[in-house]
Each structure stands twice: as C-alpha cells, then as structure tokens.
Design a protein around this motif. Structure first.
Motif, PDB file in Angstrom:
ATOM      1  N   UNK A 138       0.828  -1.208   0.000  1.00  0.00           N
ATOM      2  CA  UNK A 138       0.000   0.000   0.000  1.00  0.00           C
ATOM      3  C   UNK A 138       0.864   1.261   0.000  1.00  0.00           C
ATOM      4  N   UNK A 139       2.004   1.204   0.676  1.00  0.00           N
ATOM      5  CA  UNK A 139       2.886   2.364   0.679  1.00  0.00           C
ATOM      6  C   UNK A 139       3.452   2.626  -0.710  1.00  0.00           C
ATOM      7  N   UNK A 140       3.770   1.574  -1.465  1.00  0.00           N
ATOM      8  CA  UNK A 140       4.274   1.735  -2.816  1.00  0.00           C
ATOM      9  C   UNK A 140       3.246   2.402  -3.711  1.00  0.00           C
ATOM     10  N   UNK A 141       1.971   2.061  -3.526  1.00  0.00           N
ATOM     11  CA  UNK A 141       0.921   2.631  -4.359  1.00  0.00           C
ATOM     12  C   UNK A 141       0.656   4.094  -4.020  1.00  0.00           C
ATOM     13  N   UNK A 142       1.005   4.499  -2.818  1.00  0.00           N
ATOM     14  CA  UNK A 142       0.700   5.860  -2.360  1.00  0.00           C
ATOM     15  C   UNK A 142       1.848   6.822  -2.580  1.00  0.00           C
ATOM     16  N   UNK A 146      11.929   8.666  -3.862  1.00  0.00           N
ATOM     17  CA  UNK A 146      13.113   7.943  -4.317  1.00  0.00           C
ATOM     18  C   UNK A 146      14.186   7.920  -3.249  1.00  0.00           C
ATOM     19  N   UNK A 147      15.163   7.117  -3.465  1.00  0.00           N
ATOM     20  CA  UNK A 147      16.241   6.920  -2.508  1.00  0.00           C
ATOM     21  C   UNK A 147      17.314   7.982  -2.667  1.00  0.00           C
ATOM     22  N   UNK A 148      17.674   8.627  -1.581  1.00  0.00           N
ATOM     23  CA  UNK A 148      18.740   9.622  -1.645  1.00  0.00           C
ATOM     24  C   UNK A 148      20.072   8.930  -1.464  1.00  0.00           C
ATOM     25  N   UNK A 149      21.046   9.399  -2.202  1.00  0.00           N
ATOM     26  CA  UNK A 149      22.359   8.779  -2.104  1.00  0.00           C
ATOM     27  C   UNK A 149      23.021   9.187  -0.781  1.00  0.00           C
ATOM     28  N   UNK A 150      23.684   8.207  -0.168  1.00  0.00           N
ATOM     29  CA  UNK A 150      24.379   8.521   1.081  1.00  0.00           C
ATOM     30  C   UNK A 150      25.596   9.389   0.822  1.00  0.00           C
ATOM     31  N   UNK A 151      26.171   9.268  -0.367  1.00  0.00           N
ATOM     32  CA  UNK A 151      27.308  10.110  -0.750  1.00  0.00           C
ATOM     33  C   UNK A 151      27.072  10.636  -2.153  1.00  0.00           C
ATOM     34  N   UNK A 152      27.296  11.917  -2.347  1.00  0.00           N
ATOM     35  CA  UNK A 152      27.093  12.497  -3.664  1.00  0.00           C
ATOM     36  C   UNK A 152      28.177  12.061  -4.644  1.00  0.00           C
ATOM     37  N   UNK A 153      29.330  11.788  -4.144  1.00  0.00           N
ATOM     38  CA  UNK A 153      30.416  11.354  -5.017  1.00  0.00           C
ATOM     39  C   UNK A 153      31.118  10.186  -4.352  1.00  0.00           C
ATOM     40  N   UNK A 154      30.762   8.946  -4.719  1.00  0.00           N
ATOM     41  CA  UNK A 154      31.312   7.767  -4.058  1.00  0.00           C
ATOM     42  C   UNK A 154      32.255   6.975  -4.953  1.00  0.00           C
ATOM     43  N   UNK A 155      32.644   7.540  -6.088  1.00  0.00           N
ATOM     44  CA  UNK A 155      33.543   6.817  -6.974  1.00  0.00           C
ATOM     45  C   UNK A 155      34.985   7.205  -6.650  1.00  0.00           C
ATOM     46  N   UNK A 261      11.096  -3.951  -4.970  1.00  0.00           N
ATOM     47  CA  UNK A 261      10.236  -3.844  -3.788  1.00  0.00           C
ATOM     48  C   UNK A 261      10.961  -3.193  -2.610  1.00  0.00           C
ATOM     49  N   UNK A 262      11.693  -2.129  -2.915  1.00  0.00           N
ATOM     50  CA  UNK A 262      12.363  -1.351  -1.884  1.00  0.00           C
ATOM     51  C   UNK A 262      11.630  -0.025  -1.683  1.00  0.00           C
ATOM     52  N   UNK A 263      11.618   0.456  -0.459  1.00  0.00           N
ATOM     53  CA  UNK A 263      11.033   1.759  -0.155  1.00  0.00           C
ATOM     54  C   UNK A 263      12.066   2.840  -0.451  1.00  0.00           C
TER      55      UNK A 263
END
Length: 319
Positions: A138-142, A146-155, A261-263
């Motif tokens: 139900x949370x997915x439908x509502x 999106x997921x925020x990156x923990x680091x803006x530059x991780x390379x 199926x990740x939040x």
C-alpha cells in the motif's frame, strides 16, 4: 507509469451582456407572435416558444465549450474549499478595482490557501504512512519518492592522474584590482518599497578578469574529461548534461527500487547562496588530493580565491 486522460465536461453558456435590448425588443414586436398571434391556445404556446428561441439564438447564441475537470485530490476538505472561495472573491474584487489595498488582501488570502494545502497534504500522507507502516504494498501505491544517495560522489579513484600540464595565467596575483568587485544594490522587483530587505546585491568584476577565468575553465574541463574525474551523478556545469539527465536518472532509480520492492525517499535540498557556503580550504585540499592539482595549478587557484575585496556603489559613488 500509466497516464490517464482527465475527464471532460461539455458546457453550454450564453452571454447576456452583449445583447442589444432595443434591437431585441424590435425583433419580438415584429415577429408573428405579436403581429399575427394564433387563436388556438396550443398554437399560441408553440409560436411563443419558437419565436423566443429564434430571437434569443440571434441576439444571445449559446456557445459550447469543453472543460477539463480536475480530479479531486484526496486531502481536499471543506475548510480548504471555503478558503479558495474567499481567495477567488478577493481576486475578482482586485481585478475590478485594481486597488493596492485589495491586492494586499488577495495576497493574504492566497498565502492562507497555500498554508492550508500544505497542512492538509502533510496530514493526509502522514496518516497513510502511519496506518500502513506494516504494509509495503500500500505504501508503494501511495508514495512516489526515491532513494537519496548517502554520498554524492562515491567513486573513489584508484589512481590519480598526473599533474595537469596547464598554462595557468599569472595575472590574478599580479593585478589585485581584478579581484575587486563593485557591488550595486538593485531592487528585486520594479515598484516595490525601497527597504533593505527588498534589495539584491549584484556583484560586477572587471571584464578583462573574465578572460583568464575562461582559459582556466576550458583547460580544467579538458583535464577532468580526459581523466574521467567528473562524478557520475553530476549534471550541472557539465557539457551534454542538463536537468533532463537528472530527471532521467532519478526516474530510473525509482523504477529500479520499485521493481526490487524497496522503499525509496527523495530529499531535495535548496541552499541559499550555495557557492558562498564553499570552504576554500576544503576545496583546495580536494583539488590537490583527488584531482591532483599541484604545483602551478594549485597556486593559481589559491591566488584566485584569496585577497578578494568589494566596494559598494550607490548612484555612481563607490565606497
């Protein structure tokens, strides 16, 4: 993503303001209803209906238009309905009289509606998350987040490139007045009150100082492209990248997370005067350690960022 068309409503309307009353009365008086009225009651009623319909269609023809109905948002409530009605009433009054006092009232009503919308929206989604915190489907439908990156530059770079062989100009350190900016306080909008909060500082540097800046920018860009130093997620200040590439990346991340199926959560940061928050010491250290700007390149940037000054110019007088 499924896009559904908004429902359409066909409406017929009549404009009475453009009716010429004298011409309308003349056509009624010249019609068969007044000159040759039928004797039979049913014929008289039919003649009345057809005559009025024909005259009305001539002087005030009905117009058909299609209105696209907006679907009602789930957080819309009676309090919000009343506030929007008051806002429309204030807008009509201002458009009619064009008084500054009416415009001030309109702004108050508009801000009140915006606050109510934000509050109702927040409460609605907070209740949904609370009620369905154990049901991910139900949370997915509502939620469309999106997921925020923990680091803006991780390379992290496994190996640093060689010191860039760039002919950095020496002019920045040799010509101090090129670093002196002339700040002009300008009103944010024409016609507003000349108070301190309504002014925007516009900083101008000598035009000649832009030439070495452009040369350094081009050589630095080539160095970063050749050595693949740009962060993969960076789209600003980068060729062949724009807002479109950012949106495509965010959308792809959302779809990938939904497929697994990740939040996901989206956090948007809007920093005021973002470049003023950059720490020069950290910036120079990063250029040296990660991008290998050493020697003359590092010295030029250190000179470019240091010993800068500004003067205020008001009505042609600077101090």
């Amino acid at each position: 993503m499924i896009h559904s068309d908004k429902p359409e409503l066909t409406v017929e309307s009549v404009t009475w303001k453009s009716v010429d009353v004298s011409s309308f009365n003349h056509d009624i008086a010249a019609s068969d209803l007044c000159t040759k009225p039928p004797n039979d009651l049913e014929d008289l009623v039919a003649c009345n209906d057809t005559t009025l319909e024909a005259v009305l269609e001539k002087h005030a023809p009905s117009k058909t238009k299609i209105i696209v109905k907006r679907p009602r948002v789930p957080w819309f409530n009676e309090q919000l309905r009343k506030a929007k009605r008051e806002r429309r009433k204030a807008e009509r009054k201002w458009r009619l009289a064009k008084l500054q006092s009416d415009f001030s009232i309109l702004k108050i009503k508009r801000n009140a509606v915006n606050r109510l919308i934000a509050t109702a929206q927040t409460e609605y989604y907070a209740n949904i998350v609370e009620e369905n915190k154990g049901e991910q489907r139900k949370l997915f439908k509502t939620c469309t987040i999106t997921n925020i990156r923990s680091q803006l530059d991780n390379n992290e770079l496994s190996s640093l490139p060689d010191d860039p062989q760039i002919a950095f100009p020496e002019t920045e350190s040799n010509v101090p007045h090129w670093k002196e900016a002339l700040v002009h306080p300008l009103l944010k909008k024409i016609g507003i009150e000349a108070t301190f909060m309504n002014f925007r500082p516009v900083s101008n540097l000598p035009f000649i100082s832009k030439l070495p800046e452009r040369a350094v920018f081009e050589q630095t860009r080539i160095h970063m492209v050749d050595n693949d130093l740009y962060p993969s997620a960076q789209s600003s200040y980068r060729r062949n990248h724009s807002n479109e590439t950012v949106l495509l990346k965010v959308k792809n991340d959302i779809l990938m997370n939904v497929n697994e199926q990740h939040v996901s959560f989206l956090v948007l940061l809007d920093m005021s005067a973002a470049f003023d928050t950059v720490d020069h010491r950290i910036l120079l250290g990063r250029l040296s350690s990660k991008f290998c700007f050493t020697g003359g390149a590092s010295s030029w940037f250190r000179s470019y960022l240091s010993q800068r000054s500004q003067r205020i110019a008001i009505r042609g007088i600077s101090f």
